[in-house]
Design an enzyme around this catalytic site. Structure first.
Site, PDB file in Angstrom:
ATOM      1  N   HIS A   1       0.844  -1.203   0.000  1.00  0.00           N
ATOM      2  CA  HIS A   1       0.000   0.000   0.000  1.00  0.00           C
ATOM      3  C   HIS A   1       0.883   1.258   0.000  1.00  0.00           C
ATOM      4  O   HIS A   1       0.613   2.211  -0.725  1.00  0.00           O
ATOM      5  CB  HIS A   1      -0.869   0.070   1.263  1.00  0.00           C
TER       6      HIS A   1
ATOM      7  N   LYS B   1     -17.040  -6.375   8.013  1.00  0.00           N
ATOM      8  CA  LYS B   1     -15.850  -7.137   7.610  1.00  0.00           C
ATOM      9  C   LYS B   1     -15.047  -7.737   8.773  1.00  0.00           C
ATOM     10  O   LYS B   1     -14.112  -8.488   8.548  1.00  0.00           O
ATOM     11  CB  LYS B   1     -14.928  -6.251   6.747  1.00  0.00           C
TER      12      LYS B   1
ATOM     13  N   ARG C   1      -2.130  -5.864  -8.435  1.00  0.00           N
ATOM     14  CA  ARG C   1      -0.993  -6.764  -8.204  1.00  0.00           C
ATOM     15  C   ARG C   1      -0.889  -7.798  -9.325  1.00  0.00           C
ATOM     16  O   ARG C   1       0.038  -7.784 -10.104  1.00  0.00           O
ATOM     17  CB  ARG C   1      -1.146  -7.468  -6.846  1.00  0.00           C
TER      18      ARG C   1
ATOM     19  N   SER D   1      -2.876  -7.531   3.067  1.00  0.00           N
ATOM     20  CA  SER D   1      -3.089  -7.400   4.518  1.00  0.00           C
ATOM     21  C   SER D   1      -3.427  -8.765   5.116  1.00  0.00           C
ATOM     22  O   SER D   1      -2.981  -9.092   6.216  1.00  0.00           O
ATOM     23  CB  SER D   1      -4.231  -6.417   4.807  1.00  0.00           C
TER      24      SER D   1
END
Ligand code: PNS
Length: 167
Positions: free
Chosen positions: A24, A48, A97, A135
């Site tokens: 990030h 979440k 990515r 993450s």
């Protein structure tokens, strides 16, 4: 008059940032060079079940971007485009990515553009050394007390150690 009327390019980099990784940070640093102002916007999403609270996530982002004068950290709820209207911003930045990111990103970019035709999404490909990083993978390693020093800034490493302290 808004800053954009003076030709200022304000971009929003939205995400969960639970927590911010070196991947990030790479996108933040590189896009801060491209846009006049970059707002990193943390989604305040209760569904979440995040590891870090929104306050913790924004605080970590603030610490690791303190040397970047045109980067601002904020949080938002609900629809991204509503938040962007409030900020008078029309540009979204997202990192890409691998090919596996593409479908979801295309869906989000297309939806956002459908909801507001003035919204443009810009994709920045990740630096190859971070292309595997997420993450989730960082949390997985940290949870089992593996080394994350190469994956996240030192402030985040400390925060992860705090969350996953050996009992
Ligand atoms: O880091 P993430 O979890 O991949 O980020 C996803 C994020 C926060 C950018 C996305 O879920 C989002 O914008 N959520 C807000 C709700 C919204 O506006 N949805 C419509 C676009 S599909």
């Amino acid at each position: 008059m808004s800053q954009e009327h003076f030709g200022m390019k304000i971009a929003v980099y939205p995400g969960s940032f639970d927590p911010v990784t070196n991947g990030h940070l790479d996108i933040i640093r590189r896009s801060a060079k491209v846009f006049d102002k970059l707002i990193v916007a943390v989604l305040n999403n209760t569904s979440k079940n995040p590891l870090f609270t929104v306050e913790e996530r924004t605080e970590l982002l603030q610490k690791v971007t303190s040397d970047l004068p045109n980067v601002e950290i904020d949080s938002f709820r609900d629809l991204l485009i509503n938040y962007m209207k409030d900020k008078n911003a029309h540009l979204i930045v997202r990192g890409l990515r691998a090919v596996s990111d593409f479908e979801y990103e295309l869906q989000m970019a297309s939806t956002n553009q459908k909801l507001d035709e003035n919204i443009e999404t810009f994709f920045m490909t990740s630096t190859p050394m971070y292309s595997y990083l997420s993450s989730s993978i960082v949390k997985e390693v940290a949870r089992f007390h593996g080394p994350v020093g190469d994956l996240v800034p030192v402030e985040v490493e400390k925060a992860l150690h705090g969350k996953y302290a050996r009992s």
